[in-house]
Motif scaffolding. Structure first.
Motif, PDB file in Angstrom:
ATOM      1  N   ALA A   1      36.739  49.243  46.698  1.00  0.00           N
ATOM      2  CA  ALA A   1      37.348  48.117  47.413  1.00  0.00           C
ATOM      3  C   ALA A   1      37.795  47.008  46.477  1.00  0.00           C
ATOM      4  CB  ALA A   1      36.356  47.560  48.438  1.00  0.00           C
ATOM      5  N   VAL A   2      37.206  46.897  45.264  1.00  0.00           N
ATOM      6  CA  VAL A   2      37.591  45.807  44.362  1.00  0.00           C
ATOM      7  C   VAL A   2      38.584  46.272  43.287  1.00  0.00           C
ATOM      8  CG1 VAL A   2      35.402  44.616  44.715  1.00  0.00           C
ATOM      9  CG2 VAL A   2      35.661  46.139  42.761  1.00  0.00           C
ATOM     10  N   VAL A   3      38.919  47.551  43.285  1.00  0.00           N
ATOM     11  CA  VAL A   3      39.890  48.046  42.291  1.00  0.00           C
ATOM     12  C   VAL A   3      41.225  47.306  42.405  1.00  0.00           C
ATOM     13  CG1 VAL A   3      41.253  50.063  41.591  1.00  0.00           C
ATOM     14  CG2 VAL A   3      38.794  50.280  41.982  1.00  0.00           C
ATOM     15  N   PRO A   4      41.751  47.014  43.614  1.00  0.00           N
ATOM     16  CA  PRO A   4      42.999  46.232  43.677  1.00  0.00           C
ATOM     17  C   PRO A   4      42.894  44.882  42.986  1.00  0.00           C
ATOM     18  CG  PRO A   4      42.558  47.262  45.798  1.00  0.00           C
ATOM     19  CD  PRO A   4      41.336  47.481  44.961  1.00  0.00           C
TER      20      PRO A   4
ATOM     21  N   PRO B   1      47.613  56.148  43.707  1.00  0.00           N
ATOM     22  CA  PRO B   1      46.453  56.660  44.464  1.00  0.00           C
ATOM     23  C   PRO B   1      45.140  56.034  43.973  1.00  0.00           C
ATOM     24  CG  PRO B   1      47.192  58.301  42.873  1.00  0.00           C
ATOM     25  CD  PRO B   1      48.152  57.150  42.763  1.00  0.00           C
ATOM     26  N   LEU B   2      44.765  54.934  44.561  1.00  0.00           N
ATOM     27  CA  LEU B   2      43.585  54.198  44.094  1.00  0.00           C
ATOM     28  C   LEU B   2      42.316  55.042  44.159  1.00  0.00           C
ATOM     29  CD1 LEU B   2      44.230  50.693  45.719  1.00  0.00           C
ATOM     30  CD2 LEU B   2      44.939  51.543  43.486  1.00  0.00           C
ATOM     31  N   GLN B   3      42.198  55.851  45.205  1.00  0.00           N
ATOM     32  CA  GLN B   3      40.970  56.624  45.380  1.00  0.00           C
ATOM     33  C   GLN B   3      40.773  57.658  44.276  1.00  0.00           C
ATOM     34  OE1 GLN B   3      38.618  56.008  47.700  1.00  0.00           O
ATOM     35  NE2 GLN B   3      39.857  54.265  48.365  1.00  0.00           N
ATOM     36  N   SER B   4      41.858  58.091  43.648  1.00  0.00           N
ATOM     37  CA  SER B   4      41.732  59.133  42.631  1.00  0.00           C
ATOM     38  C   SER B   4      41.642  58.571  41.214  1.00  0.00           C
ATOM     39  CB  SER B   4      42.925  60.096  42.712  1.00  0.00           C
ATOM     40  OG  SER B   4      44.125  59.436  42.355  1.00  0.00           O
ATOM     41  N   LEU B   5      41.753  57.250  41.060  1.00  0.00           N
ATOM     42  CA  LEU B   5      41.627  56.660  39.729  1.00  0.00           C
ATOM     43  C   LEU B   5      40.182  56.800  39.242  1.00  0.00           C
ATOM     44  CD1 LEU B   5      43.685  53.349  40.125  1.00  0.00           C
ATOM     45  CD2 LEU B   5      44.376  55.443  38.934  1.00  0.00           C
ATOM     46  N   PRO B   6      39.975  57.003  37.942  1.00  0.00           N
ATOM     47  CA  PRO B   6      38.600  57.087  37.408  1.00  0.00           C
ATOM     48  C   PRO B   6      37.804  55.835  37.750  1.00  0.00           C
ATOM     49  CG  PRO B   6      40.201  57.777  35.755  1.00  0.00           C
ATOM     50  CD  PRO B   6      40.992  57.195  36.890  1.00  0.00           C
ATOM     51  N   ARG B   7      36.527  56.019  38.008  1.00  0.00           N
ATOM     52  CA  ARG B   7      35.685  54.879  38.376  1.00  0.00           C
ATOM     53  C   ARG B   7      35.455  53.973  37.174  1.00  0.00           C
ATOM     54  NH1 ARG B   7      32.701  55.622  43.049  1.00  0.00           N
ATOM     55  NH2 ARG B   7      32.392  53.358  42.897  1.00  0.00           N
ATOM     56  N   LEU B   8      35.390  52.683  37.440  1.00  0.00           N
ATOM     57  CA  LEU B   8      35.108  51.691  36.413  1.00  0.00           C
ATOM     58  C   LEU B   8      33.612  51.416  36.416  1.00  0.00           C
ATOM     59  CD1 LEU B   8      38.148  49.340  37.042  1.00  0.00           C
ATOM     60  CD2 LEU B   8      37.727  50.660  34.960  1.00  0.00           C
ATOM     61  N   ILE B   9      32.991  51.622  35.258  1.00  0.00           N
ATOM     62  CA  ILE B   9      31.527  51.531  35.150  1.00  0.00           C
ATOM     63  C   ILE B   9      31.145  50.228  34.450  1.00  0.00           C
ATOM     64  CG2 ILE B   9      29.443  52.714  34.386  1.00  0.00           C
ATOM     65  CD1 ILE B   9      31.150  54.316  36.348  1.00  0.00           C
TER      66      ILE B   9
ATOM     67  N   VAL C   1      52.459  42.973  43.384  1.00  0.00           N
ATOM     68  CA  VAL C   1      51.896  43.865  44.399  1.00  0.00           C
ATOM     69  C   VAL C   1      51.555  45.206  43.753  1.00  0.00           C
ATOM     70  CG1 VAL C   1      52.334  45.029  46.600  1.00  0.00           C
ATOM     71  CG2 VAL C   1      53.259  42.742  46.195  1.00  0.00           C
ATOM     72  N   VAL C   2      50.381  45.729  44.072  1.00  0.00           N
ATOM     73  CA  VAL C   2      49.986  47.049  43.582  1.00  0.00           C
ATOM     74  C   VAL C   2      50.943  48.091  44.157  1.00  0.00           C
ATOM     75  CG1 VAL C   2      48.165  48.801  43.589  1.00  0.00           C
ATOM     76  CG2 VAL C   2      47.567  46.376  43.376  1.00  0.00           C
ATOM     77  N   PRO C   3      51.474  48.996  43.325  1.00  0.00           N
ATOM     78  CA  PRO C   3      52.411  50.009  43.839  1.00  0.00           C
ATOM     79  C   PRO C   3      51.807  50.792  45.005  1.00  0.00           C
ATOM     80  CG  PRO C   3      52.340  50.075  41.449  1.00  0.00           C
ATOM     81  CD  PRO C   3      51.259  49.137  41.870  1.00  0.00           C
ATOM     82  N   LYS C   4      52.590  50.949  46.035  1.00  0.00           N
ATOM     83  CA  LYS C   4      52.107  51.603  47.251  1.00  0.00           C
ATOM     84  C   LYS C   4      51.691  53.043  46.995  1.00  0.00           C
ATOM     85  CE  LYS C   4      53.545  52.505  52.036  1.00  0.00           C
ATOM     86  NZ  LYS C   4      54.664  52.441  53.007  1.00  0.00           N
TER      87      LYS C   4
ATOM     88  N   VAL D   1      40.976  44.272  40.332  1.00  0.00           N
ATOM     89  CA  VAL D   1      41.048  44.579  38.893  1.00  0.00           C
ATOM     90  C   VAL D   1      42.510  44.757  38.485  1.00  0.00           C
ATOM     91  CG1 VAL D   1      40.409  46.220  37.096  1.00  0.00           C
ATOM     92  CG2 VAL D   1      38.763  45.645  38.888  1.00  0.00           C
ATOM     93  N   LEU D   2      43.256  45.493  39.303  1.00  0.00           N
ATOM     94  CA  LEU D   2      44.669  45.721  39.010  1.00  0.00           C
ATOM     95  C   LEU D   2      45.457  44.414  39.051  1.00  0.00           C
ATOM     96  CD1 LEU D   2      45.217  49.002  41.044  1.00  0.00           C
ATOM     97  CD2 LEU D   2      45.052  48.781  38.562  1.00  0.00           C
ATOM     98  N   MET D   3      45.115  43.520  39.967  1.00  0.00           N
ATOM     99  CA  MET D   3      45.804  42.234  40.047  1.00  0.00           C
ATOM    100  C   MET D   3      45.612  41.452  38.750  1.00  0.00           C
ATOM    101  SD  MET D   3      47.693  40.115  41.705  1.00  0.00           S
ATOM    102  CE  MET D   3      47.672  40.678  43.411  1.00  0.00           C
ATOM    103  N   ALA D   4      44.396  41.441  38.219  1.00  0.00           N
ATOM    104  CA  ALA D   4      44.137  40.739  36.958  1.00  0.00           C
ATOM    105  C   ALA D   4      44.960  41.328  35.818  1.00  0.00           C
ATOM    106  CB  ALA D   4      42.646  40.800  36.624  1.00  0.00           C
ATOM    107  N   MET D   5      45.180  42.633  35.875  1.00  0.00           N
ATOM    108  CA  MET D   5      46.006  43.292  34.858  1.00  0.00           C
ATOM    109  C   MET D   5      47.486  42.957  35.044  1.00  0.00           C
ATOM    110  SD  MET D   5      44.227  47.063  34.682  1.00  0.00           S
ATOM    111  CE  MET D   5      42.571  47.296  34.005  1.00  0.00           C
ATOM    112  N   MET D   6      47.932  42.904  36.294  1.00  0.00           N
ATOM    113  CA  MET D   6      49.356  42.687  36.563  1.00  0.00           C
ATOM    114  C   MET D   6      49.787  41.257  36.291  1.00  0.00           C
ATOM    115  SD  MET D   6      50.159  44.858  40.054  1.00  0.00           S
ATOM    116  CE  MET D   6      48.896  44.093  41.036  1.00  0.00           C
ATOM    117  N   LEU D   7      48.889  40.298  36.373  1.00  0.00           N
ATOM    118  CA  LEU D   7      49.269  38.892  36.277  1.00  0.00           C
ATOM    119  C   LEU D   7      49.654  38.473  34.860  1.00  0.00           C
ATOM    120  CD1 LEU D   7      46.661  37.213  38.643  1.00  0.00           C
ATOM    121  CD2 LEU D   7      49.152  37.186  38.902  1.00  0.00           C
TER     122      LEU D   7
END
Length: 977
Positions: free
Chosen positions: A526-529, A507-515, A501-504, A531-537
């Motif tokens: 909306a798709v950043v979670p 602050p997703l909105q303040s993370l640098p944008r992925l280009i 689970v992404v840490p509650k 991206v994070l899931m792929a990293m966490m797995l």
């Protein structure tokens, strides 16, 4: 009691709600009451007063501070003040970096000043956590206090504001409504869009994984049958010719015939043990004492006494561990007795004999036994294998044997420290690997089953599909079908039963944008979670299979910024183990700025004895692999304080140098980062409608110039006609350049000075691209005087590099380098040997051009060895001199290494000499290795002597002696008041 509990609940309710504020009361806990009860209020022996005397708050505080050293326990005294004066006495607990006990007590004080104290200390993780707890009681009040501090976006207070709002989005509107104008401006600044106006990419351009994430479309996977397969007869081959000698033998150059020598030494050690048998085993039975070597050996190895004669006579064959009993003697050295047995008995004892710990699991003991006994001894090997031993995996690298496959697979799948070695074994022996893995992969579920499946998939996907299919078919059609079914499942579809689970509070909105690389558009928030899931797995060295193509679709610089934001959150939240993936991915996501931050962090962690995390950060530098990352590794290989870091850095750099066919010095020349500068050491910052030029000054600091060439104090903010995205990117680029420039400057100046003292030489084909014309090193090459040396290392001529990149001599005439030129940085002794006035003449030229040298070259103090000392090995004039601890530790920045002697005392400092040997500064006392020595404390020098080198001081190269004497003279000078 009931009334008391009801009253407490009413108070908590009164404080509750978004608009709640601290009420100035103290909520005493049971632990606080117990600590208070231990306070012993003794009257002062001088003034007669005691802490409990009735006074005003100001007088009580004054009395406390004047007598604080006499109060015991200190916590109880503070709690007594709290009991007497309430929350107003909380300031007694307001200390920098408060310990956890003080933080706990402060949390019981529901007072606004306590909140403000925590805000001021928010960079301390315990204080940050305390603010999180306070925000749960008084949300808007705590947030307003944080906003009133007006934190910069990179500071801990800003991070906490964004984290609290990310975890509690319903607080946003009430907070905005309750803030004053200054607080609202700060909030808006912290939450402003940092994407620079980059538009969102349409869904059809997203990476495939994000268009259809497997965790959002989970489907039932085919059930792989569980088969009880019997392993096939294994192949057993030993490839000893391919085994590299241990590092210590490589370092000493004694690696020829090293394995034969290792066997010989083992036999000799065994013979010595046998000679001492009677003395060491006085309780041995007469039959054993009077028997031969085989009798003694089998008895020491624990073979049951009644079986010894029959075994030696061939009437009994050792069948298993049941033939062995308790060891009669010391367990140490048991392995030595195997060498006294004939080969068949030695193999049986190695296979069925004493437990692993009796052999100490030492590769140096197991390796010669295997080398002498050959493949027949392999069945005894598995008991000695250790997952945590890289040396064991290095030994396994020359053993082609199916039963090793399961152990190798475990290292491959679960052990990040040996994954490279495990991968090498799978790559080298794919048939043996597949043959050994198939029964495990199709067997009962469990950790071994998962590791075997992961290794089989890796073999199949890395060019060994034929080996996997062939070996599976050897087990029968059913096994082959099951393996085919297993491999048909897409690796990215294999998900754990419980998803991370992404840490509650992230602050997703303040993370640098992925280009995206293609098109330059940003992934929607909306798709950043996903991206994070792929990293966490994934795991540290086994990333989620779908991650690589996802990362390949993203711009590297945006990925690196995204990764650094995750790293900052992880560190700022106390490095939670559950979210360690944020740290583990830095090597895959990072760039030069990431390398700089990791380099700084790993030194802090190593100083704090957090070795594992420091080693992980080093591995990430190697994984990043950029010029900046390799430069930092080179710095670690040159530092002298931590031998473990230096050894690891040397190994990592050695591997890179070997891959490129270079020496370590040549690798360092070729891996100086250019920092994005052009050939003139300049950088253009594009704002769209206008641009600015960054030029590096003589101190290698970036200076911004406008289109007319006028120097500006700062980079202007974006205007109405500027491209907001480009302006934001330019500002980020300049910020990162400033950080890296400082590190690069310190590193390269130190490297050039070391090259001068070590008398390094370069040819024109190296000097021109890597020094004179390099965007970074040309800045440092210009203020130095360079020399041309003959084959005997005598200086023949001198020149400098001009601002235009031209080579000129002392009279500003052009210099043409011969094709066979040997170029180096002359030492003052080199100048003096050619012309006594040459250094002064060059100094005058540089002064005319107002050029300052980055380190002492022309004005460097030099020394000549006294003729009376040429036949001696000791610099006697240093004995008895006093030198401060600070000056001694300063020697470490000049290539000296501290040494820990008997009793754990740092009692000498050593510097390596050209060729071999070292010079040792020996102290009378020193300090304990775990102490933090007082820099002002003086030590007495016992002596300065040659060590580990035959010969005398007169055989030292003159420059080497001059630098030793200069170092010591500076240490004494730094000690003087």
């Amino acid at each position: 009691m009931a009334g008391s509990r009801k009253s407490k609940e009413e108070e908590e309710k009164k404080e509750g709600g978004l608009d709640a504020r601290p009420d100035g009361k103290v909520r005493w806990s049971k632990a606080m009451r117990e600590a208070l009860a231990r306070f012993n209020d003794r009257p002062c022996g001088q003034c007669g007063g005691s802490l409990s005397d009735e006074r005003s708050l100001a007088d009580s505080l004054d009395f406390f501070r004047r007598h604080r050293s006499s109060f015991y326990p200190p916590r109880a005294a503070r709690l007594r003040m709290l009991e007497m004066h309430g929350a107003a006495a909380a300031e007694l607990l307001f200390e920098p970096s408060p310990h956890k006990e003080a933080v706990t007590d402060l949390l019981a004080i529901h007072d606004a000043e306590v909140v403000r104290f925590f805000v001021a200390q928010v960079k301390q993780i315990d204080c940050k956590n305390a603010l999180v707890k306070q925000a749960a009681r008084w949300p808007l009040f705590v947030l307003r206090e944080l906003l009133s501090a007006n934190p910069a976006r990179h500071q801990a207070g800003a991070a906490l504001i964004l984290e609290l709002l990310a975890a509690n989005p319903e607080w946003q509107k009430p907070l905005e409504a309750s803030c004053d104008e200054a607080q609202r401006k700060t909030l808006a600044r912290l939450q402003e869009d940092s994407s620079g106006g980059v538009a969102d990419a349409p869904a059809d351009t997203w990476p495939a994984l994000l268009r259809r994430p497997p965790w959002k479309n989970r489907q039932a996977l085919p059930v792989i049958p569980v088969l009880a397969l019997q392993p096939l007869p294994p192949v057993a081959r030993l490839h000893w010719a391919d085994l590299k000698p241990p590092q210590y033998l490589q370092a000493t150059g004694e690696s020829s015939d090293w394995m034969a020598r290792e066997v010989r030494v083992s036999r000799e050690r065994s013979d010595q043990w046998m000679k001492e048998f009677a003395r060491n085993q006085p309780d041995a039975p007469d039959s054993i004492r009077e028997g031969g070597s085989a009798h003694k050996a089998l008895w020491m190895l624990g073979l049951r006494p009644e079986l010894i004669d029959d075994t030696i006579a061939g009437r009994h064959e050792i069948a298993g561990p049941e033939d062995f009993g308790q060891l009669p003697g010391s367990r140490w050295g048991v392995a030595e007795y195997i060498w006294q047995l004939p080969a068949p008995l030695a193999v049986a004892a190695f296979t069925h004999g004493p437990a692993v710990e009796h052999f100490m699991g030492d590769v140096a003991r197991v390796r010669p036994i295997l080398h002498a006994l050959g493949a027949d001894a392999l069945p005894g090997l598995p008991r000695f294998l250790k997952q945590g031993s890289r040396a064991m995996f290095e030994l396994a690298s020359v053993i082609e044997w199916d039963p090793l496959a399961g152990w190798i697979a475990k290292g491959f799948h679960t052990n990040r420290w040996v994954r490279r070695e495990a991968t090498g074994w799978l790559e080298r022996y794919p048939d043996a690997a597949a043959r050994g893995l198939v029964p495990i992969a199709l067997g009962e579920p469990g950790p071994a089953h998962e590791s075997a499946q992961a290794a089989l998939r890796w073999l199949h996907d890395t060019g060994h599909a034929d080996a996997v299919r062939t070996q599976a078919l050897a087990y029968g059609a059913e096994a082959a079908g099951a393996v085919t079914q297993l491999l048909s499942i897409a690796p990215e579809d294999v998900l754990p039963d419980s998803l991370p689970v992404v840490p509650k509070t992230l602050p997703l909105q303040s993370l640098p944008r992925l280009i995206l690389k293609e098109g330059g558009l940003a992934l929607p928030q909306a798709v950043v979670p996903d991206v994070l899931m792929a990293m966490m797995l994934g795991k540290a060295d086994a990333p989620y299979p779908g991650l690589a193509p996802l990362l390949d679709a993203l711009a590297p610089d945006s990925l690196a910024r995204f990764g650094r934001a995750l790293l900052a959150w992880w560190i700022g939240n106390g490095r939670p183990p559950k979210e360690r993936w944020m740290f583990a991915l830095q090597g895959r996501l990072g760039d030069g700025e990431t390398a700089r931050q990791l380099y700084s962090l790993l030194r802090q962690w190593r100083a704090g004895l957090d070795r594992v995390r420091a080693y992980d950060a080093m591995a990430m530098l190697g994984e990043i692999g950029s010029d900046a990352a390799l430069m930092h590794l080179a710095e670690l290989s040159r530092q002298t304080r931590y031998d473990d870091l230096r050894t690891r850095a040397d190994r990592m750099l050695g591997e890179v140098a070997e891959q490129r066919g270079l020496s370590l010095d040549q690798l360092a020349d070729r891996t100086v980062p250019d920092l994005g500068l052009d050939a003139r050491a300049r950088l253009t910052l594009d704002f769209g409608s206008r641009s600015f030029e960054v030029r590096m000054d003589d101190g290698f600091q970036p200076v911004v110039h406008d289109a007319r060439g006028k120097a500006l104090k700062t980079l202007p903010k974006a205007g109405a006609n500027d491209d907001a995205g480009k302006a934001a990117a330019a500002a980020t680029q300049l910020k990162e350049l400033r950080k890296l420039a400082k590190t690069v400057a310190a590193t390269q100046i130190r490297r050039l000075e070391t090259a001068m003292c070590a008398q390094r030489r370069w040819g024109p084909d190296e000097f021109m691209p890597f020094f004179a014309n390099h965007p970074v090193l040309r800045v440092f090459s210009r203020p130095l005087v360079w020399g041309l040396f003959d084959a005997s290392d005598r200086l023949q001529g001198t020149f400098r590099v001009t601002a235009e990149g031209e080579l000129t001599d002392l009279h500003d005439d052009p210099v043409k380098l011969p094709d066979d030129a040997r170029i180096g940085l002359p030492h003052p002794l080199d100048f003096a040997a050619l012309d006594a006035s040459l250094a002064a003449a060059w100094a005058a030229v540089l002064a005319d051009y107002e050029i300052l040298q980055p380190f002492e070259q022309l004005g460097r103090q030099s020394f000549m060895l006294d003729e009376a000392l040429r036949e001696r090995r000791e610099l006697a004039h240093w004995a008895g001199r006093a030198v401060s601890n600070a000056a001694l530790m300063g020697l470490e920045t000049r290539g000296w290494q501290r040494e820990v002697g008997d009793g754990g005392m740092v009692n000498s400092f050593n510097k390596a000499l050209p060729g071999s040997g070292r010079i040792c500064l020996v102290l009378e006392e020193g300090w304990f290795v775990q102490d933090s020595p007082d820099g002002k404390e003086l030590q007495t020098v016992r002596g300065v002597v040659l060590d580990g080198k035959e010969g005398t001081l007169g055989e030292l190269p003159p420059i080497a002696f001059s630098e030793i004497e200069r170092d010591l003279q500076r240490a004494i000078r730094e000690t003087a008041p």
